[in-house]
Motif scaffolding. Structure first.
Motif, PDB file in Angstrom:
ATOM      1  N   ILE A 127      49.332  39.127  34.097  1.00 15.00           N
ATOM      2  CA  ILE A 127      48.218  40.007  33.740  1.00 15.00           C
ATOM      3  C   ILE A 127      47.780  39.675  32.321  1.00 15.00           C
ATOM      4  O   ILE A 127      48.601  39.616  31.408  1.00 15.00           O
ATOM      5  N   ARG A 160      45.285  40.892  29.210  1.00  9.68           N
ATOM      6  CA  ARG A 160      44.553  42.064  28.742  1.00  9.68           C
ATOM      7  C   ARG A 160      43.730  41.683  27.529  1.00  9.68           C
ATOM      8  O   ARG A 160      44.207  40.989  26.632  1.00  9.68           O
ATOM      9  N   VAL A 164      40.119  45.536  29.316  1.00  9.06           N
ATOM     10  CA  VAL A 164      40.019  44.947  30.652  1.00  9.06           C
ATOM     11  C   VAL A 164      41.317  44.224  30.922  1.00  9.06           C
ATOM     12  O   VAL A 164      41.803  43.496  30.061  1.00  9.06           O
ATOM     13  N   GLU A 165      41.879  44.443  32.103  1.00  7.87           N
ATOM     14  CA  GLU A 165      43.080  43.713  32.485  1.00  7.87           C
ATOM     15  C   GLU A 165      42.768  42.954  33.748  1.00  7.87           C
ATOM     16  O   GLU A 165      42.183  43.518  34.679  1.00  7.87           O
ATOM     17  N   VAL A 166      43.154  41.684  33.781  1.00  8.47           N
ATOM     18  CA  VAL A 166      42.940  40.899  34.991  1.00  8.47           C
ATOM     19  C   VAL A 166      44.278  40.312  35.393  1.00  8.47           C
ATOM     20  O   VAL A 166      45.001  39.769  34.569  1.00  8.47           O
ATOM     21  N   ARG A 167      44.591  40.459  36.656  1.00  9.76           N
ATOM     22  CA  ARG A 167      45.842  39.910  37.174  1.00  9.76           C
ATOM     23  C   ARG A 167      45.512  38.668  37.977  1.00  9.76           C
ATOM     24  O   ARG A 167      44.799  38.755  38.967  1.00  9.76           O
ATOM     25  N   TYR A 168      46.021  37.529  37.533  1.00  6.06           N
ATOM     26  CA  TYR A 168      45.730  36.255  38.180  1.00  6.06           C
ATOM     27  C   TYR A 168      46.930  35.784  38.976  1.00  6.06           C
ATOM     28  O   TYR A 168      48.077  35.903  38.526  1.00  6.06           O
ATOM     29  N   MET A 169      46.659  35.200  40.143  1.00  7.91           N
ATOM     30  CA  MET A 169      47.733  34.581  40.918  1.00  7.91           C
ATOM     31  C   MET A 169      47.866  33.162  40.379  1.00  7.91           C
ATOM     32  O   MET A 169      46.921  32.378  40.415  1.00  7.91           O
TER      33      MET A 169
END
Lengths: 149, 130
Positions: free
Chosen positions: A88, A90, A98-103
């Motif tokens: 993740i 942030r 904004v938080e983005v969780r990337y695979m």
């Protein structure tokens, strides 16, 4: 990519099918060597740690792989789950967090780059930064990359 | 996951500041980014005494009921490539009955989900889309 012999370690006499499948899947997905960032037993300077400033470039459309968008942020969590490894990032964009969780092994993730290593972080998961950001989001690397992306 | 009684920040220049959801306009309990809801304005910008009665009738007051579209949620939203995006607050943009934004400007970040749900006007007005 086919493997003629299953990827088992020499000491595994009867290898676990699921472990073999995980290893092979990671080798197939690891196009640019990003699996080195998620090795648990590597030195902190070689792998991605919580607190690093990371820039991720994602491909927006499959038909046109040159269209990319990038996001820079502080890595607040890494979930090491083999092929399902995710992290993740942030950042504070226009005064909104904004938080983005990337695979990690998604083929749509073109590039993961660690811009700056973490300093003075004593946790694996930095969820406290949501309430107490301190100076973490005022660092130069974050604002500099935000201007270019 | 916006439902009845959820409070959202209003991020356009229509005059409202905080709105409360009173109805989710789809056959579901929760609404997410890109869904239309009916809101009641809970906090609005003070209207100056200099405006005439006719002018002030058009401005938003506390207690007005309007439609809105959700542009940011605190609950993470899944993108088709497996990404999850989460914002620090819930925010909406007020609409009129023709699904056009009431305000003329959007002050803040919106989610890129709006593009896929055909809210192109809002995406074009927004200063930043993530």
């Amino acid at each position: 990519m086919q493997f003629e012999t299953p990827m088992a370690k020499p000491e595994e006499k009867r290898p676990n099918v699921m472990k073999v499948i995980e290893r092979e899947a990671i080798v197939r997905a690891d196009v640019d060597g990003r699996s080195k960032l998620f090795v648990r037993r590597a030195a902190p300077k070689d792998r991605m740690c919580a607190g690093d400033i990371v820039q991720v470039e994602t491909i927006n459309s499959v038909s046109n792989p040159s269209l990319t968008s990038s996001f820079t942020g502080v890595c607040i969590a890494i979930y090491r789950r083999g092929i399902d490894t995710s992290f993740i990032l942030r950042n504070i964009v226009q005064k909104v967090g904004v938080e983005v969780r990337y695979m990690a092994y998604s083929p749509l993730l073109k590039r993961i780059e660690v811009l700056q290593k973490a300093q003075r972080v004593r946790r694996a998961k930095l969820f406290y930064l949501r309430e107490n950001p301190g100076k973490m989001f005022r660092q130069k690397m974050l604002t500099k990359s935000a201007k270019t992306s | 996951m916006i439902q009845l009684k959820s409070r959202l920040n209003v991020i356009d220049n229509s005059g409202a500041i905080v709105a409360e959801c009173i109805k989710v306009l789809k056959n579901a309990r929760w609404a997410s980014v890109g869904d239309e809801i009916v809101v009641s304005v809970k906090k609005a910008r003070p209207i100056s005494e200099k405006t005439t009665n006719v002018q002030s009738a058009a401005k938003l007051r506390k207690g007005d009921v309007r439609r809105a579209v959700i542009v940011r949620t605190k609950k993470e939203i899944r993108r088709p490539d497996g990404r999850y995006v989460r914002f620090d607050d819930n925010a909406c943009v007020l609409l009129n009955n023709n699904q056009q934004p009431l305000g003329s400007r959007i002050l803040g970040l919106v989610s890129a989900e709006l593009r896929f749900k055909n809210w192109i006007k809002i995406v074009s007005l927004a200063p930043r889309v993530v």
